[in-house]
Motif scaffolding. Sequence first.
Motif, short mmCIF file in Angstrom:
data_model
loop_
_atom_site.label_atom_id
_atom_site.label_comp_id
_atom_site.label_asym_id
_atom_site.label_seq_id
_atom_site.Cartn_x
_atom_site.Cartn_y
_atom_site.Cartn_z
N LEU A 146 -3.61 4.31 -12.91
CA LEU A 146 -2.17 4.07 -12.29
C LEU A 146 -1.13 4.97 -12.63
CD1 LEU A 146 -2.13 -0.09 -12.86
CD2 LEU A 146 -2.23 1.30 -10.65
N GLY A 147 -0.41 5.38 -11.81
CA GLY A 147 0.81 6.20 -12.28
C GLY A 147 2.09 5.86 -11.87
N VAL A 148 3.07 6.49 -12.59
CA VAL A 148 4.68 6.18 -12.33
C VAL A 148 4.98 7.72 -11.88
CG1 VAL A 148 6.91 5.43 -13.16
CG2 VAL A 148 4.92 4.66 -14.01
N MET A 149 5.62 7.65 -10.76
CA MET A 149 5.91 9.02 -10.21
C MET A 149 7.56 8.96 -9.69
SD MET A 149 4.27 10.46 -6.50
CE MET A 149 2.62 10.94 -7.57
N ASN A 150 8.16 10.05 -9.86
CA ASN A 150 9.63 10.25 -9.09
C ASN A 150 9.39 10.04 -7.59
OD1 ASN A 150 10.52 10.88 -11.71
ND2 ASN A 150 10.61 13.09 -11.54
N HIS A 161 16.53 5.93 -10.71
CA HIS A 161 16.07 4.62 -11.31
C HIS A 161 14.89 3.99 -10.34
CE1 HIS A 161 19.13 4.67 -14.41
NE2 HIS A 161 19.98 5.31 -13.36
N VAL A 162 14.42 4.65 -9.53
CA VAL A 162 13.54 4.35 -8.49
C VAL A 162 12.22 5.24 -8.81
CG1 VAL A 162 12.91 3.91 -6.11
CG2 VAL A 162 15.21 3.49 -6.97
N PHE A 163 10.96 4.46 -8.75
CA PHE A 163 9.67 5.20 -8.98
C PHE A 163 8.64 4.81 -8.14
CE2 PHE A 163 12.38 5.55 -12.87
CZ PHE A 163 12.03 6.98 -13.47
N GLY A 164 7.94 5.72 -7.40
CA GLY A 164 6.69 5.35 -6.94
C GLY A 164 5.64 4.86 -7.91
N ILE A 165 4.83 3.99 -7.23
CA ILE A 165 3.77 3.52 -8.26
C ILE A 165 2.36 3.90 -7.40
CG2 ILE A 165 2.53 1.41 -9.21
CD1 ILE A 165 5.50 1.97 -10.50
N VAL A 166 1.71 4.56 -8.14
CA VAL A 166 0.33 5.16 -7.51
C VAL A 166 -0.99 4.84 -7.98
CG1 VAL A 166 1.62 7.31 -6.41
CG2 VAL A 166 0.41 7.48 -8.52
N ASN A 167 -1.94 4.90 -7.41
CA ASN A 167 -3.40 4.60 -7.91
C ASN A 167 -4.21 5.76 -7.49
OD1 ASN A 167 -5.75 1.91 -7.34
ND2 ASN A 167 -5.32 3.29 -8.90
N TYR A 199 -4.72 10.14 -4.00
CA TYR A 199 -4.37 9.05 -4.79
C TYR A 199 -3.52 8.24 -3.54
CZ TYR A 199 0.33 11.44 -4.33
OH TYR A 199 1.32 12.22 -3.90
N ARG A 200 -3.44 6.75 -3.72
CA ARG A 200 -3.01 6.00 -2.95
C ARG A 200 -1.35 5.44 -3.29
NH1 ARG A 200 -3.36 0.28 -1.46
NH2 ARG A 200 -4.89 0.08 -3.30
N GLU A 201 -0.40 5.37 -2.50
CA GLU A 201 1.02 4.93 -2.94
C GLU A 201 0.86 3.50 -2.73
OE1 GLU A 201 3.90 6.92 -0.86
OE2 GLU A 201 3.44 8.93 -1.46
N LEU A 202 0.92 2.59 -3.82
CA LEU A 202 1.05 1.31 -3.73
C LEU A 202 2.39 0.62 -3.26
CD1 LEU A 202 -0.93 0.36 -7.20
CD2 LEU A 202 -1.90 0.27 -4.60
N GLY A 203 3.53 1.22 -3.79
CA GLY A 203 4.72 0.72 -3.62
C GLY A 203 5.70 1.39 -4.53
N ILE A 204 6.86 0.94 -4.88
CA ILE A 204 7.82 1.27 -5.71
C ILE A 204 8.31 0.36 -6.60
CG2 ILE A 204 8.73 3.06 -4.21
CD1 ILE A 204 11.28 0.34 -4.51
N TRP A 205 9.01 0.92 -7.87
CA TRP A 205 9.61 -0.09 -8.74
C TRP A 205 11.09 0.41 -8.90
CZ3 TRP A 205 12.20 1.12 -13.27
CH2 TRP A 205 12.45 -0.11 -14.26
N SER A 206 12.05 -0.49 -9.00
CA SER A 206 13.16 -0.17 -8.99
C SER A 206 13.91 -1.11 -9.99
CB SER A 206 14.28 -0.48 -7.50
OG SER A 206 15.39 -0.19 -7.78
N GLU A 207 14.50 -0.11 -11.04
CA GLU A 207 15.13 -0.94 -12.07
C GLU A 207 16.33 -1.77 -11.57
OE1 GLU A 207 17.18 0.61 -16.56
OE2 GLU A 207 16.94 2.11 -14.86
#
Length: 329
Positions: A158-162, A256-262, A268-276
């Motif tokens: 799993l990864g956190v991406m700009n 303050h917004v990051f993509g969540i990838v797998n 890799y597949r983009e699962l969605g985003i995380w926003s602070e």
Amino acid sequence: MFSLADSTPTWAMEHWPLLVQASISNQYSQMKAVAAMVQTWDWHRVNVIFEDGTDLAFGRVILNLLEPLQEVGADISHLVPLPSLIASSFSTELLSLKGDQCRVFVVHTSLNLATYLFHKAQEMKKKEKDYVWIVTNTITGFLHSFDVTTIRSMQGVLGVMNNFPESSLRFSEFKKRFQKKFSVDYPEERNNEPGISAVEAYDDALWAVALTHALSRRNMPFTEKSKLYSDKISFVDFNGLTGRVQFVKRKLAPSHVFGIVNVIGKSYRELGIWSEGSGFSKSTDDNDVYDSSMQHLGHVYWPGEPLHTPKGWALPNTYLWILANWCTY
């Protein structure tokens, strides 16, 4: 001089008045995203692997990750500093965790070190089921350029991406021009996808060229022009490929917004985003629903392809040996 590194030391900013921190990366917010992922799956301890390249590396990792983890009821089990240069102690550091109960690993290293790390982890059977690996943007920012062998060693990560708007018309047009130019300049390279660094560099170059062109018309000494150039940076404010481009004290306003990838298959597949401040969502659309849990983003492909979500821990080998002998007795 533009720096696209995750962070630029204060001493460097003071020493070079024309040095600009031009990356949208926000290490503290990244670590909050990691903590939110840990909270989603109810893991309470993590091992942190980081690159011990400077005296400040240890402190930055602790300060940026420890507080967000504690806020979600989790803690750091072990800190594993790895040398920037591959040394014989590399395997020793990983072997020291072999009998540990914690199976969740957060990796914050350079691209070269991460490549070596995952090959070694695969050899040591640390990429099988019940293991969890989470990586930060120092690695995910280059996932598009990894070779097949490296991607194979990272399956289930799993990864956190700009995050930047890849679906926009402006990015589509930039991508076509980039790929055409890249293929001409580097015909031997098969992968011509523009990553986040290429997009950031394009935005930085766009306003820098415009500002330089405007200042070139002024007849003044170089030292005065350099100072004026540095002062004008604080007035930069426009919408670029990465979103809003604005500088504060020669540093690009962080995202303050990051993509969540797998990582899965050949990419890799983009699962969605995380926003602070908002949580997880499938996209940045105004109508999308945000949640503190990432479970609604869809199925996650875990290392070893287990049918269940990893518990994040396992009985240490010493306990298993005692249990086996007790049962035999």
